[in-house]
Enzyme design. Structure first.
Site, PDB file in Angstrom:
ATOM      1  N   ASP A 140      17.906  43.682  71.298  1.00 20.89           N
ATOM      2  CA  ASP A 140      18.021  42.359  71.927  1.00 20.89           C
ATOM      3  C   ASP A 140      18.229  41.277  70.869  1.00 20.89           C
ATOM      4  O   ASP A 140      17.629  40.205  70.906  1.00 20.89           O
ATOM      5  CB  ASP A 140      16.771  42.052  72.761  1.00 20.89           C
ATOM      6  CG  ASP A 140      17.026  40.959  73.802  1.00 20.89           C
ATOM      7  OD1 ASP A 140      18.211  40.717  74.132  1.00 20.89           O
ATOM      8  OD2 ASP A 140      16.066  40.355  74.285  1.00 20.89           O
TER       9      ASP A 140
ATOM     10  N   GLY B 228       9.655  33.013  78.608  1.00 18.19           N
ATOM     11  CA  GLY B 228      10.642  34.036  78.918  1.00 18.19           C
ATOM     12  C   GLY B 228      10.109  34.960  79.989  1.00 18.19           C
ATOM     13  O   GLY B 228       9.112  34.673  80.657  1.00 18.19           O
ATOM     14  N   GLY B 229      10.805  36.111  80.167  1.00 20.64           N
ATOM     15  CA  GLY B 229      10.372  37.066  81.171  1.00 20.64           C
ATOM     16  C   GLY B 229       8.998  37.627  80.873  1.00 20.64           C
ATOM     17  O   GLY B 229       8.261  38.034  81.771  1.00 20.64           O
ATOM     18  N   PHE B 230       8.638  37.668  79.597  1.00 21.05           N
ATOM     19  CA  PHE B 230       7.324  38.162  79.180  1.00 21.05           C
ATOM     20  C   PHE B 230       6.219  37.213  79.602  1.00 21.05           C
ATOM     21  O   PHE B 230       5.153  37.617  80.049  1.00 21.05           O
ATOM     22  CB  PHE B 230       7.353  38.304  77.646  1.00 21.05           C
ATOM     23  CG  PHE B 230       6.078  38.794  77.033  1.00 21.05           C
ATOM     24  CD1 PHE B 230       5.017  37.935  76.818  1.00 21.05           C
ATOM     25  CD2 PHE B 230       5.941  40.108  76.650  1.00 21.05           C
ATOM     26  CE1 PHE B 230       3.845  38.373  76.234  1.00 21.05           C
ATOM     27  CE2 PHE B 230       4.764  40.557  76.063  1.00 21.05           C
ATOM     28  CZ  PHE B 230       3.727  39.686  75.849  1.00 21.05           C
TER      29      PHE B 230
ATOM     30  N   LEU C 199       5.669  26.167  73.798  1.00 16.51           N
ATOM     31  CA  LEU C 199       6.858  26.217  72.955  1.00 16.51           C
ATOM     32  C   LEU C 199       8.060  26.754  73.704  1.00 16.51           C
ATOM     33  O   LEU C 199       9.199  26.451  73.374  1.00 16.51           O
ATOM     34  CB  LEU C 199       6.597  27.103  71.721  1.00 16.51           C
ATOM     35  CG  LEU C 199       5.549  26.602  70.733  1.00 16.51           C
ATOM     36  CD1 LEU C 199       5.291  27.656  69.669  1.00 16.51           C
ATOM     37  CD2 LEU C 199       5.993  25.301  70.089  1.00 16.51           C
TER      38      LEU C 199
ATOM     39  N   PRO D 187       4.722  32.754  78.873  1.00 15.79           N
ATOM     40  CA  PRO D 187       4.842  31.561  78.030  1.00 15.79           C
ATOM     41  C   PRO D 187       4.423  31.803  76.583  1.00 15.79           C
ATOM     42  O   PRO D 187       3.665  32.734  76.287  1.00 15.79           O
ATOM     43  CB  PRO D 187       3.886  30.573  78.704  1.00 15.79           C
ATOM     44  CG  PRO D 187       2.871  31.441  79.375  1.00 15.79           C
ATOM     45  CD  PRO D 187       3.589  32.685  79.805  1.00 15.79           C
TER      46      PRO D 187
END
Length: 831
Positions: free
Chosen positions: A637, A521-523, A518, A525
């Site tokens: 954020d 990000g930095g975290f 989907l 997938p």
């Protein structure tokens, strides 16, 4: 004869029922038997009363047809006799003696038939809840025929467009001829190039008009609109090794859509929720979308003038035509490739190998072929094949290469893939160090060797010093990191949250298949998944390579597991096994807000009523975090990409990895500033001070973005204003703030103009430079609901006039135009 109605009431009812039975069927039934028929105004109705089958007459026409429609006759999804209309009011739809479904006129002439060769002594036709009309053999239960396998111009969920690679048989969609004539029109759609499936639109069934580009398991890579995330739900499947099909469905069973190929060759999408109209999308095509606009080896770019240009290393085949903007003849190669030179006996260039030039964000050419090799071998294999002219690699498709003329190339602003075109070595003498050119120009080689010698000495010295320093610090750093992780994990109390077995999550996401991705990000997938009970989920998986993830992961578990609100995304559980750490959320079918408000097509779907509902929902979610939840939370954020939308377009705040629990302090000081440029309050970005007023500032930015349809960071190259806030503030002071409003809503909401301007006023109050002057979310919500009628005059808002005055962003980041909104930043040291 005169009948006493009062005396004969009960007998009349029985007689009426008997007459209906003899004549055919009631409109409430969903099944037609061999002893029944449909005529006149009678209909067959699906058992959920959504679909009907019966006779209809198009507007501005006298002809009659049998069709299936959704809710009303303006939503026709299938027509039986589209090319054989009834010319009068006669006509009977019935099941013949041989078991076929037939339409006959007054002369008993068969105008249309299901034309099944496997006859049945008794058969029934049922209109299913999906809108599919199915003819079955009563004795065996076998399906003899179904309308879904004989489509017209419209596709509905679970309906297929398919092709058989052995027989060549295809299920095509064909447009109406005109708006009042449903006969087979000029445009059709079919599935082609089955090794790397694409959808093609055709004119008159023979000339390609538009194509989607190949399917990569998630999207068609030549259709940028799919990258916005709105056209979700599509899937390419296989029946054995012969048949390939494309279908679509919605995650929420309450959602429904009709995708129609119009008589003008456009695509129209109608969306419904709980059988109520939600939105309409008209998907037209630009001149660059038209198939082969620039001819062979030509590429089209809507942002260029002229729109067509030859690929590097090529020149117009007919210069005179090209100068008149007639590009159909395309381009030809300037210098022959190595294989061609050797074939002709030429030894020029010393037999140097051809090389590849990289072209980014491209719609790949037609007639792609696939090669089962890894990415690093794709170019090598192409180079070894004298016929190979270009290659590309997509993780979901694999290696693609081309041996025919490169046709239907297009340059995109975003989306697409990198295309590598093969050129003779000498071509790079003029191109120089073009992007993707692997080798430097020959004359730089000697200089490079000289520099490399000196560089090697310096590198060895630096490497020695770096390794020594690393080993000195390693022990302390490892201890600190382990202590940090331990400290974070202690308060997590994972026993309060449902734990998912890794195998369950892996099965739900098809082993984390690329097609289920989907976003990322930095975290790490995020994947879409389907649990065994049918519940759809979103799985946020911590990347093992992520440097930021462990603390944010545990923080999110602590924070969101204790939060319950209709405007916050719901955490269903987590999975922690070995190195694997995953969060399992409810699935949001409409993805994130930024996919709507910043997309020129998608924002048309958000009228003012929907936008205000989103604004109010975000405000209520923030108020809950700041005041009403068990834990008082500062999100830190808040931005458009962290606002998810459910099936009814209700907003839900997500991503609590950077959130902080606070105990009512006015301000908290941190040395670790985290968040996203453009949404950070000035006191937080510059001084590391944050409070609930930091979220209020972010909310104000988001409110102005929703009203204007513009990103706060979209003014980077503007000489006058750094941000949307600065631009809007100038308009406010000039008395022309109405021009800020997105034209998509301003033209149709004259009666809501005061309400919109009031919301802009509230937005300015939220982004005031001094934190203490900003309202609380309690006050903001009262202002939005007009419980506070008088709004104070906003003071100076917070924005920086010139970019170079900011010390927070490096020069490398300055060059990444308009990328700030997507990047979550960590480890920025505040004063």
């Amino acid at each position: 004869m005169t009948v006493n109605i009062m005396g004969w009431g009960s007998h009349a009812c029985l007689l009426n029922a008997l007459l209906i039975s003899l004549l055919g069927l009631t409109s409430a039934g969903d099944t037609l038997t061999s002893s029944q028929s449909i005529t006149g105004s009678q209909t067959l109705t699906s058992n959920d009363s959504v679909f009907k089958l019966g006779f209809f007459t198009p507007q501005n026409s006298t002809h009659r047809y049998v069709g299936i429609w959704y809710l009303n006759q303006s939503n026709l999804v299938w027509i039986a006799n589209r090319d054989q209309p009834l010319l009068d009011s006669s006509g009977v739809l019935t099941i013949s003696k041989d078991g076929n479904l037939v339409l006959v006129d007054a002369k008993k002439t068969v105008l249309w038939s299901s034309n099944v060769s496997n006859t049945a002594t008794t058969a029934t036709a049922q209109l299913q809840r999906s809108g599919n009309l199915v003819l079955k053999d009563d004795s065996t239960g076998q399906t003899l025929w179904e309308s879904f396998k004989h489509p017209c111009d419209a596709a509905v969920p679970t309906m297929r467009i398919s092709a058989n690679r052995v027989t060549g048989e295809k299920l095509r969609f064909v447009s109406w001829k005109t708006a009042s004539d449903p006969s087979s029109g000029y445009y059709s759609a079919s599935l082609e190039r089955l090794d790397a499936p694409e959808v093609f639109l055709w004119v008159n069934g023979t000339r390609p008009y538009w194509r989607t580009g190949p399917w990569n398991g998630r999207i068609f890579i030549g259709t940028p609109l799919m990258s916005t995330g709105y056209l979700y739900g599509w899937n390419v499947g296989y029946e054995g090794e012969e048949t390939v099909y494309l279908t679509y469905s919605f995650a929420d069973p309450s959602s429904f859509g009709i995708l129609t190929l119009t008589p003008q060759g456009k695509l129209k999408l109608l969306r419904y929720y709980n059988n109520k109209y939600v939105l309409k999308m008209d998907l037209g095509f630009s001149v660059c979308d038209a198939y082969g606009t620039c001819g062979a080896f030509g590429t089209c770019n809507e942002k260029s003038s002229p729109i067509c240009s030859c690929l590097s290393g090529y020149e117009p085949r007919n210069g005179e035509e090209w100068s008149r903007k007639n590009w159909s003849s395309g381009c030809v190669r300037k210098v022959a490739l190595k294989c061609e030179r050797l074939k002709n006996g030429s030894q020029s260039e010393g037999g140097r190998e051809d090389e590849f030039l990289k072209l980014g964000t491209m719609k790949v050419p037609d007639f792609a072929q696939r090669l089962d090799v890894e990415e690093d071998k794709c170019g090598t294999q192409c180079l070894q094949n004298c016929s190979c002219l270009a290659y590309a690699y997509d993780a979901g498709i694999g290696c693609l290469y081309w041996t025919e003329d490169l046709i239907d190339l297009q340059k995109f602003e975003t989306a697409g893939v990198d295309l590598y075109i093969r050129l003779a070595y000498s071509e790079f003498q003029s191109i120089g160090d073009a992007p993707g050119h692997a080798n430097k120009r020959g004359k730089r080689l000697i200089i490079g060797i000289t520099v490399a010698t000196a560089g090697t000495i310096i590198f060895v010295i630096c490497a020695y010093l770096a390794i020594r320093t690393f080993h000195l610090r390693k022990g302390n750093a490892t201890h600190s990191e382990n202590q940090r992780v331990t400290d974070v994990q202690k308060p997590a109390k994972l026993d309060e949250l449902p734990l998912f077995d890794f195998k369950v999550v892996a099965n739900a996401t098809n082993d984390f298949h690329l097609a289920n991705t989907l976003g990322k990000g930095g975290f790490g997938p995020v994947y879409k998944g389907l649990l065994p009970d049918g519940q759809e989920i979103a799985v946020k998986r911590l990347s093992k390579a992520s440097g930021q993830g462990v603390e944010e992961f545990m923080n999110e578990v602590v924070v969101i597991s204790k939060l319950q609100h209709r405007n916050l995304v719901k955490l269903l559980g987590c999975c922690i096994e070995g190195d694997e750490k995953m969060l399992i959320y409810e699935f949001m079918p409409n993805k994130s807000l930024d996919a709507f408000i910043f997309d020129p097509l998608q924002r048309k779907l958000l009228d003012w009523k929907k936008r205000f509902n989103i604004i109010e929902g975000i405000a209520r979610g923030l108020l809950y975090l700041h005041r009403d939840s068990r834990l008082k939370i500062i999100h830190r954020d808040l931005k458009a990409s962290n606002i998810l939308l459910d099936a009814e377009m209700n907003p839900k705040i997500s991503d609590f990895g950077l959130a902080r629990i606070y105990k009512g302090e006015d301000e908290i000081n941190t040395k670790r500033v985290v968040g996203t440029y453009g949404y950070m309050s000035p006191e937080y970005a510059m001084e590391g001070l944050f409070s609930e007023k930091s979220d209020v500032y972010s909310f104000g930015v988001l409110l102005l973005e929703i009203i204007s349809g513009k990103r706060n960071t979209s003014f980077r190259n503007d000489d006058q204003s750094l941000s949307l806030i600065g631009y809007a503030w100038n308009l406010w002071n000039e008395g022309s703030i109405r021009s800020l409003v997105d034209p998509e809503i301003s033209a149709s909401v004259s009666d809501s103009e005061d309400h919109i301007l009031r919301c802009i006023h509230i937005g300015f109050l939220c982004v005031q430079e001094v934190a203490k002057t900003r309202p609380t979310m309690t006050t903001v919500l009262s202002m939005l609901n007009s419980e506070i009628s008088h709004l104070p005059t906003p003071r100076q808002v917070a924005f920086v006039q010139k970019y170079h005055s900011s010390s927070l962003e490096s020069s490398s980041q300055e060059n990444q135009c308009n990328s700030n909104n997507h990047v979550t930043l960590t480890e920025i040291r505040g004063r």
